[in-house]
Design a protein around this motif. Sequence first.
Motif, PDB file in Angstrom:
ATOM      1  N   UNK A 180       0.838  -1.194   0.000  1.00 50.70           N
ATOM      2  CA  UNK A 180       0.000   0.000   0.000  1.00 50.70           C
ATOM      3  C   UNK A 180       0.878   1.250   0.000  1.00 50.70           C
ATOM      4  N   UNK A 181       0.409   2.265  -0.704  1.00 45.49           N
ATOM      5  CA  UNK A 181       0.990   3.594  -0.552  1.00 45.49           C
ATOM      6  C   UNK A 181       0.182   4.331   0.515  1.00 45.49           C
ATOM      7  N   UNK A 182       0.872   5.036   1.396  1.00 48.66           N
ATOM      8  CA  UNK A 182       0.202   5.713   2.500  1.00 48.66           C
ATOM      9  C   UNK A 182       0.164   7.220   2.266  1.00 48.66           C
ATOM     10  N   UNK A 183      -1.027   7.810   2.375  1.00 50.46           N
ATOM     11  CA  UNK A 183      -1.169   9.260   2.291  1.00 50.46           C
ATOM     12  C   UNK A 183      -0.759   9.845   3.639  1.00 50.46           C
ATOM     13  N   UNK A 184       0.322  10.581   3.657  1.00 48.42           N
ATOM     14  CA  UNK A 184       0.858  11.069   4.922  1.00 48.42           C
ATOM     15  C   UNK A 184       0.030  12.203   5.512  1.00 48.42           C
ATOM     16  N   UNK A 185      -0.859  12.806   4.716  1.00 48.34           N
ATOM     17  CA  UNK A 185      -1.691  13.899   5.217  1.00 48.34           C
ATOM     18  C   UNK A 185      -2.951  13.390   5.901  1.00 48.34           C
ATOM     19  N   UNK A 186      -3.643  12.438   5.263  1.00 45.80           N
ATOM     20  CA  UNK A 186      -4.905  11.967   5.850  1.00 45.80           C
ATOM     21  C   UNK A 186      -4.851  10.521   6.329  1.00 45.80           C
ATOM     22  N   UNK A 187      -3.714   9.854   6.140  1.00 46.54           N
ATOM     23  CA  UNK A 187      -3.530   8.503   6.642  1.00 46.54           C
ATOM     24  C   UNK A 187      -4.098   7.398   5.776  1.00 46.54           C
ATOM     25  N   UNK A 188      -4.815   7.740   4.722  1.00 45.87           N
ATOM     26  CA  UNK A 188      -5.479   6.719   3.918  1.00 45.87           C
ATOM     27  C   UNK A 188      -4.476   5.840   3.171  1.00 45.87           C
ATOM     28  N   UNK A 189      -4.907   4.602   2.914  1.00 44.51           N
ATOM     29  CA  UNK A 189      -4.088   3.625   2.204  1.00 44.51           C
ATOM     30  C   UNK A 189      -4.631   3.406   0.798  1.00 44.51           C
ATOM     31  N   UNK A 190      -3.716   3.288  -0.162  1.00 44.51           N
ATOM     32  CA  UNK A 190      -4.080   2.973  -1.541  1.00 44.51           C
ATOM     33  C   UNK A 190      -3.318   1.733  -1.974  1.00 44.51           C
ATOM     34  N   UNK A 191      -4.050   0.723  -2.404  1.00 42.35           N
ATOM     35  CA  UNK A 191      -3.420  -0.495  -2.909  1.00 42.35           C
ATOM     36  C   UNK A 191      -2.704  -0.155  -4.214  1.00 42.35           C
ATOM     37  N   UNK A 192      -1.401  -0.404  -4.255  1.00 42.87           N
ATOM     38  CA  UNK A 192      -0.614  -0.057  -5.441  1.00 42.87           C
ATOM     39  C   UNK A 192      -0.791  -1.062  -6.572  1.00 42.87           C
ATOM     40  N   UNK A 193      -1.425  -2.196  -6.272  1.00 39.23           N
ATOM     41  CA  UNK A 193      -1.512  -3.261  -7.261  1.00 39.23           C
ATOM     42  C   UNK A 193      -0.275  -4.136  -7.295  1.00 39.23           C
ATOM     43  N   UNK A 194       0.716  -3.782  -6.497  1.00 36.77           N
ATOM     44  CA  UNK A 194       1.949  -4.562  -6.404  1.00 36.77           C
ATOM     45  C   UNK A 194       1.910  -5.417  -5.142  1.00 36.77           C
ATOM     46  N   UNK A 195       2.576  -6.555  -5.199  1.00 33.47           N
ATOM     47  CA  UNK A 195       2.597  -7.454  -4.048  1.00 33.47           C
ATOM     48  C   UNK A 195       3.801  -8.377  -4.148  1.00 33.47           C
ATOM     49  N   UNK A 196       4.149  -8.956  -3.015  1.00 33.18           N
ATOM     50  CA  UNK A 196       5.142 -10.029  -2.972  1.00 33.18           C
ATOM     51  C   UNK A 196       4.373 -11.337  -2.831  1.00 33.18           C
ATOM     52  N   UNK A 197       4.512 -12.195  -3.814  1.00 31.54           N
ATOM     53  CA  UNK A 197       3.852 -13.500  -3.761  1.00 31.54           C
ATOM     54  C   UNK A 197       4.797 -14.471  -3.062  1.00 31.54           C
TER      55      UNK A 197
END
Length: 370
Positions: free
Chosen positions: A338-355
């Motif tokens: 996840x990318x983290x929004x440092x202003x409001x704390x929200x998380x965005x799934x980047x679509x990337x992962x470690x399998x």
Amino acid sequence: MRKKQLVFIGGLNREAPYFQGARGVGLSVFSFDDQSLETTLLAEYGGIDNPSYLSVNDDGSRIYANSEIFGWPEGLVTALAFDRATNTLSHINMHATLGSITAHNMITRDGSKLLVSNYAMGDGGPDRSLVVFGLSDDGGLTNVLSAIAHVGTGPDPERQERSHAHSLTELKTGSIAVACDLGLDMLIAYRLNPDGSLSRLDELKMAPGSGPRHLALHPDGKLIFVINELNSTICSLRIDGETGAMSLLDIQSAADASQPDVENHCADLQISPDGRFLYGSNRGHDTVVVFSVDAENGKLALVGHAPCGGATPRNLGLSPDGAFLFSANQNADRVTIFRRNEENGELTDTGKAIETGTPMCVKFARTPLA
């Protein structure tokens, strides 16, 4: 500025009746490029059973891995070395932990000791809840410096039939460590003495049947936060860094209200580097809950729930700069980035992962590769 981070993942590689399979290698090391979001496998080490929890020193050269083995009267903790120049993992030594189902460990802030917690199931063996090891100059474990046994029960006859120490966390100020005992519904503050002995200072009884599991520390050193596994709540508390005295400030549900009929058990808790946001994992609802923190009064405000990108998010890892959060989704064989929004704390799934098979724990080294 582009950075590559070292990421360490412990994967379950030995069956246990309370886990859904064991498809992991053991310990794996990856690099993470914070611009391309690509991860690269650097090293694997299969000579360790069920490394379900890890601690890593700042530069990633020393790793301490718990082995949680069902049916053994004692778990193990293993010290390993990682060489950045050759991308190799090597065994230093290991010790029995004086208790079963070893759940958590933490390197003390001065790097001289390792704090180990045993969840414990059944009877027999040394049956110690908390154990302190010394750390030698080469990173190896010394003999046990001290050990403590908790005794008691909680109201849940299935999960609280005895003490279940789940973590022991040293405060920012050092010399005081707080234990979360899921079985006793209790937080216990100890003085961590220079010789490694533990002196009990204070205790705080939590809500009956709550099951405190993990702790997060506010950077100001005055607030601590607890995630409760059994009733899916997060609490904020004030703590005196000198006496260990604790007082409850706030308690909020971590559960996803949109899934009222789904059984849920919380697991891990992380705090952003600036202390403004908390992140807790929900196993069952399969979300990461986000709260904002008021540092003045300890009040928590719900920001939202982010789908974890898999199933059973057992552990969370924040990158040292707080820009990314990794969710180790145990039953999906996937660590979501996840990318983290440092202003409001929200998380965005980047679509990337470690399998990777059955990821149980994810840790970053604080010092980047480049």
